[in-house]
Design a protein around this motif. Structure first.
Motif, PDB file in Angstrom:
ATOM      1  N   LEU A 180       0.872  -1.170   0.000  1.00 24.95           N
ATOM      2  CA  LEU A 180       0.000   0.000   0.000  1.00 24.95           C
ATOM      3  C   LEU A 180       0.912   1.225   0.000  1.00 24.95           C
ATOM      4  O   LEU A 180       1.678   1.421   0.943  1.00 24.95           O
ATOM      5  CB  LEU A 180      -0.899   0.011   1.250  1.00 24.95           C
ATOM      6  N   LEU A 181       0.834   2.028  -1.056  1.00 27.17           N
ATOM      7  CA  LEU A 181       1.802   3.119  -1.246  1.00 27.17           C
ATOM      8  C   LEU A 181       1.200   4.464  -0.893  1.00 27.17           C
ATOM      9  O   LEU A 181       0.096   4.811  -1.322  1.00 27.17           O
ATOM     10  CB  LEU A 181       2.263   3.139  -2.717  1.00 27.17           C
ATOM     11  N   GLY A 182       1.949   5.244  -0.115  1.00 21.35           N
ATOM     12  CA  GLY A 182       1.553   6.600   0.225  1.00 21.35           C
ATOM     13  C   GLY A 182       2.654   7.583  -0.134  1.00 21.35           C
ATOM     14  O   GLY A 182       3.840   7.277   0.008  1.00 21.35           O
ATOM     15  N   ASP A 183       2.280   8.767  -0.616  1.00 20.73           N
ATOM     16  CA  ASP A 183       3.215   9.823  -0.993  1.00 20.73           C
ATOM     17  C   ASP A 183       3.055  10.980  -0.006  1.00 20.73           C
ATOM     18  O   ASP A 183       2.037  11.668  -0.005  1.00 20.73           O
ATOM     19  CB  ASP A 183       2.899  10.282  -2.423  1.00 20.73           C
ATOM     20  N   SER A 184       4.064  11.206   0.843  1.00 20.07           N
ATOM     21  CA  SER A 184       3.954  12.274   1.841  1.00 20.07           C
ATOM     22  C   SER A 184       4.116  13.655   1.233  1.00 20.07           C
ATOM     23  O   SER A 184       3.746  14.655   1.845  1.00 20.07           O
ATOM     24  CB  SER A 184       4.987  12.083   2.948  1.00 20.07           C
ATOM     25  N   ASP A 185       4.722  13.735   0.034  1.00 17.93           N
ATOM     26  CA  ASP A 185       4.950  15.021  -0.623  1.00 17.93           C
ATOM     27  C   ASP A 185       5.737  15.965   0.286  1.00 17.93           C
ATOM     28  O   ASP A 185       5.514  17.176   0.293  1.00 17.93           O
ATOM     29  CB  ASP A 185       3.609  15.651  -1.021  1.00 17.93           C
ATOM     30  N   HIS A 186       6.656  15.394   1.063  1.00 19.20           N
ATOM     31  CA  HIS A 186       7.520  16.156   1.982  1.00 19.20           C
ATOM     32  C   HIS A 186       6.733  16.895   3.060  1.00 19.20           C
ATOM     33  O   HIS A 186       7.239  17.851   3.644  1.00 19.20           O
ATOM     34  CB  HIS A 186       8.406  17.149   1.216  1.00 19.20           C
ATOM     35  N   ARG A 187       5.489  16.447   3.339  1.00 17.95           N
ATOM     36  CA  ARG A 187       4.655  17.131   4.332  1.00 17.95           C
ATOM     37  C   ARG A 187       4.414  16.216   5.530  1.00 17.95           C
ATOM     38  O   ARG A 187       3.817  15.139   5.382  1.00 17.95           O
ATOM     39  CB  ARG A 187       3.327  17.545   3.712  1.00 17.95           C
ATOM     40  N   PRO A 188       4.863  16.636   6.712  1.00 18.91           N
ATOM     41  CA  PRO A 188       4.707  15.775   7.903  1.00 18.91           C
ATOM     42  C   PRO A 188       3.263  15.400   8.184  1.00 18.91           C
ATOM     43  O   PRO A 188       2.984  14.257   8.586  1.00 18.91           O
ATOM     44  CB  PRO A 188       5.280  16.648   9.033  1.00 18.91           C
ATOM     45  N   GLU A 189       2.324  16.337   7.978  1.00 20.76           N
ATOM     46  CA  GLU A 189       0.936  16.034   8.289  1.00 20.76           C
ATOM     47  C   GLU A 189       0.365  14.985   7.336  1.00 20.76           C
ATOM     48  O   GLU A 189      -0.476  14.164   7.718  1.00 20.76           O
ATOM     49  CB  GLU A 189       0.083  17.313   8.254  1.00 20.76           C
ATOM     50  N   LEU A 195       6.975   0.638   6.085  1.00 22.95           N
ATOM     51  CA  LEU A 195       8.247   1.177   5.620  1.00 22.95           C
ATOM     52  C   LEU A 195       8.042   2.665   5.412  1.00 22.95           C
ATOM     53  O   LEU A 195       7.058   3.065   4.789  1.00 22.95           O
ATOM     54  CB  LEU A 195       8.673   0.547   4.289  1.00 22.95           C
ATOM     55  N   VAL A 196       8.947   3.490   5.894  1.00 26.33           N
ATOM     56  CA  VAL A 196       8.741   4.930   5.772  1.00 26.33           C
ATOM     57  C   VAL A 196      10.058   5.658   5.594  1.00 26.33           C
ATOM     58  O   VAL A 196      11.049   5.354   6.257  1.00 26.33           O
ATOM     59  CB  VAL A 196       7.968   5.491   6.990  1.00 26.33           C
ATOM     60  N   SER A 197      10.050   6.601   4.655  1.00 28.72           N
ATOM     61  CA  SER A 197      11.153   7.542   4.504  1.00 28.72           C
ATOM     62  C   SER A 197      10.674   8.842   5.150  1.00 28.72           C
ATOM     63  O   SER A 197       9.930   9.611   4.535  1.00 28.72           O
ATOM     64  CB  SER A 197      11.480   7.756   3.018  1.00 28.72           C
ATOM     65  N   PRO A 198      11.049   9.096   6.405  1.00 29.45           N
ATOM     66  CA  PRO A 198      10.409  10.173   7.160  1.00 29.45           C
ATOM     67  C   PRO A 198      10.778  11.568   6.676  1.00 29.45           C
ATOM     68  O   PRO A 198      11.887  11.811   6.205  1.00 29.45           O
ATOM     69  CB  PRO A 198      10.901   9.943   8.597  1.00 29.45           C
ATOM     70  N   VAL A 199       9.829  12.480   6.807  1.00 31.50           N
ATOM     71  CA  VAL A 199      10.048  13.869   6.423  1.00 31.50           C
ATOM     72  C   VAL A 199      10.948  14.561   7.431  1.00 31.50           C
ATOM     73  O   VAL A 199      11.918  15.229   7.081  1.00 31.50           O
ATOM     74  CB  VAL A 199       8.703  14.621   6.315  1.00 31.50           C
ATOM     75  N   ASP A 200      10.628  14.407   8.713  1.00 24.81           N
ATOM     76  CA  ASP A 200      11.385  15.075   9.769  1.00 24.81           C
ATOM     77  C   ASP A 200      11.919  14.051  10.761  1.00 24.81           C
ATOM     78  O   ASP A 200      12.600  13.128  10.375  1.00 24.81           O
ATOM     79  CB  ASP A 200      10.503  16.121  10.470  1.00 24.81           C
ATOM     80  N   GLY A 201      11.573  14.232  12.037  1.00 27.69           N
ATOM     81  CA  GLY A 201      12.053  13.335  13.071  1.00 27.69           C
ATOM     82  C   GLY A 201      11.325  12.005  13.069  1.00 27.69           C
ATOM     83  O   GLY A 201      10.468  11.739  12.223  1.00 27.69           O
ATOM     84  N   VAL A 202      11.668  11.172  14.060  1.00 32.00           N
ATOM     85  CA  VAL A 202      11.122   9.811  14.090  1.00 32.00           C
ATOM     86  C   VAL A 202      10.436   9.475  15.409  1.00 32.00           C
ATOM     87  O   VAL A 202      10.089   8.315  15.640  1.00 32.00           O
ATOM     88  CB  VAL A 202      12.229   8.767  13.798  1.00 32.00           C
ATOM     89  N   SER A 203      10.222  10.463  16.282  1.00 34.74           N
ATOM     90  CA  SER A 203       9.609  10.159  17.583  1.00 34.74           C
ATOM     91  C   SER A 203       8.208   9.570  17.407  1.00 34.74           C
ATOM     92  O   SER A 203       7.796   8.681  18.162  1.00 34.74           O
ATOM     93  CB  SER A 203       9.558  11.416  18.452  1.00 34.74           C
ATOM     94  N   HIS A 204       7.474  10.058  16.396  1.00 35.02           N
ATOM     95  CA  HIS A 204       6.132   9.513  16.151  1.00 35.02           C
ATOM     96  C   HIS A 204       6.190   8.063  15.685  1.00 35.02           C
ATOM     97  O   HIS A 204       5.254   7.293  15.896  1.00 35.02           O
ATOM     98  CB  HIS A 204       5.386  10.367  15.127  1.00 35.02           C
ATOM     99  N   LEU A 205       7.312   7.688  15.076  1.00 39.14           N
ATOM    100  CA  LEU A 205       7.474   6.307  14.635  1.00 39.14           C
ATOM    101  C   LEU A 205       7.766   5.393  15.820  1.00 39.14           C
ATOM    102  O   LEU A 205       7.383   4.219  15.816  1.00 39.14           O
ATOM    103  CB  LEU A 205       8.592   6.210  13.602  1.00 39.14           C
ATOM    104  N   ASP A 206       8.434   5.939  16.855  1.00 34.47           N
ATOM    105  CA  ASP A 206       8.607   5.172  18.092  1.00 34.47           C
ATOM    106  C   ASP A 206       7.252   4.776  18.652  1.00 34.47           C
ATOM    107  O   ASP A 206       7.051   3.643  19.107  1.00 34.47           O
ATOM    108  CB  ASP A 206       9.360   6.017  19.130  1.00 34.47           C
ATOM    109  N   GLU A 207       6.307   5.712  18.620  1.00 34.33           N
ATOM    110  CA  GLU A 207       4.968   5.454  19.154  1.00 34.33           C
ATOM    111  C   GLU A 207       4.248   4.389  18.323  1.00 34.33           C
ATOM    112  O   GLU A 207       3.579   3.499  18.864  1.00 34.33           O
ATOM    113  CB  GLU A 207       4.160   6.742  19.178  1.00 34.33           C
ATOM    114  N   LEU A 208       4.396   4.479  17.006  1.00 34.08           N
ATOM    115  CA  LEU A 208       3.767   3.498  16.118  1.00 34.08           C
ATOM    116  C   LEU A 208       4.313   2.109  16.395  1.00 34.08           C
ATOM    117  O   LEU A 208       3.556   1.131  16.522  1.00 34.08           O
ATOM    118  CB  LEU A 208       4.026   3.894  14.659  1.00 34.08           C
ATOM    119  N   SER A 209       5.618   2.004  16.523  1.00 38.69           N
ATOM    120  CA  SER A 209       6.250   0.719  16.803  1.00 38.69           C
ATOM    121  C   SER A 209       5.843   0.186  18.170  1.00 38.69           C
ATOM    122  O   SER A 209       5.574  -1.009  18.331  1.00 38.69           O
ATOM    123  CB  SER A 209       7.771   0.876  16.725  1.00 38.69           C
TER     124      SER A 209
END
Length: 335
Positions: A97-106, A124-138
């Motif tokens: 399932l593919l998503g395009d962030s368009d360089h926008r965190p929101e 799988l994610v190529s993050p725009v900014d930091g990764v603290s929100h990914l810690d929460e997801l994990s």
């Protein structure tokens, strides 16, 4: 029995296997012998059986899909990365399932929320900014792998390229060709990849005693590259950089186009090097030298790490870093 109404029991009967074997084919194909796998798939095709993914999620807690969020699906680098990830997921019996962030965190956050709601196998994610929100997801139970971004292996698995080395390669090549006044055209520099490429270029230029100007762009696209290239071309020759190191191939293609439209010769007047070695580099009017990154391999390897983590059991996060390679073409070689 009509097409689409077949059940798992029907498939098992036709293939002459147990219900458990059919379940393994649908959920853990790696656990089934090739011959049995083929026989069950032939039965599925013959009966028109359609697996009920909603029911599977209720039984296993997860779907077979993997979510992928990239920075810009219009960039051929990420298209190739997604292709590599899709091939690896498909081989494991799943879908991307593919998503395009368009360089926008929101926008990235919206895709991650959607994938979590769908109870995907992992993200799988190529993050725009930091990764603290990914810690929460994990922490909430969704296996998460960073792709095209190095991560602390105490937190995540990741696949990336040594972009500091890539920046050094590109700038070092231009310096070897006799260019001394260089410009790095790229951005935004809040993107770790861009900042690393600039860092490597600075290191090479400082070691050689050259000069490096930084032209930061709001977006890493060809139109922004064209604007920057037009500004450079409009300068008096004495104030114009002798060579441009672009943050990616799209930017480089835009810079190249603007320079040539203004009558600036490439590479005689200004040398240009891109980054990623995608189709725009290879098909430009003046073929672009570029730093090659193994895009499809990044995607495939990220999926392998994700599936390993999602399988449960003992798992140690790993950081896989690939080395870049400079591909030299006509845009940067002085006669």
């Amino acid at each position: 029995m009509t097409a689409g109404n077949a059940t798992v029991r029907d498939v098992a009967a036709r293939a002459k296997v147990s219900l458990g074997t059919v379940s393994n084919v649908l959920n853990r194909p790696e656990a089934v012998s090739p011959g049995t796998l083929q026989r069950v798939h032939e039965a599925i095709d013959a009966l028109g059986f359609v697996p009920n993914d909603a029911a599977r999620r209720l039984r296993t807690g997860r779907s077979r899909s993997v979510g992928l969020v990239v920075l810009d699906v219009g960039n051929p680098f990420f298209t190739d990365l997604a292709r590599g990830a899709e091939a690896a997921v498909e081989a494991a019996g799943g879908t991307i399932l593919l998503g395009d962030s368009d360089h926008r965190p929101e926008r990235e956050a919206r895709y991650l929320d959607l994938f979590e709601e769908q109870r995907v196998r992992g993200v799988l994610v190529s993050p725009v900014d930091g990764v603290s929100h990914l810690d929460e997801l994990s922490a909430r139970g969704t296996p998460t792998v960073l792709v095209d971004r190095a991560a602390d292996p105490a937190r995540f698995c990741s696949t990336s390229v040594d972009d500091v080395a890539g920046g050094r390669l590109a700038a070092g090549h231009l310096l070897e060709q006799g260019y001394r006044r260089l410009a790095f055209v790229g951005g935004p520099l809040r993107l770790r990849q861009m900042a690393d490429r600039l860092r490597g270029a600075r290191e090479a230029v400082a070691a050689a005693g050259g000069a490096l100007e930084v032209v930061e762009l709001a977006e890493p696209t060809a139109p922004h590259g064209r604007v920057a290239g037009a500004d450079l071309a409009a300068r008096p020759v004495a104030h114009r950089p002798e060579a441009v190191l672009a943050g990616n191939d799209l930017i480089a293609a835009g810079v190249l186009q603007a320079l040539m439209l203004d009558g600036v010769r490439v590479p005689e007047d200004v040398g240009v090097v891109g980054y990623d070695d995608t189709a725009p580099a290879q098909t430009a009017v003046v073929p672009l030298s570029s730093v090659r990154r193994p895009s499809e391999l990044l995607g495939r390897t990220a999926v392998e790490l994700l599936l390993e983590e999602a399988a449960g059991g003992e798992h140690r996060h790993r950081r896989v870093v690939f080395e870049p390679e400079l591909v030299v073409r006509g845009s940067s070689v002085r006669g």
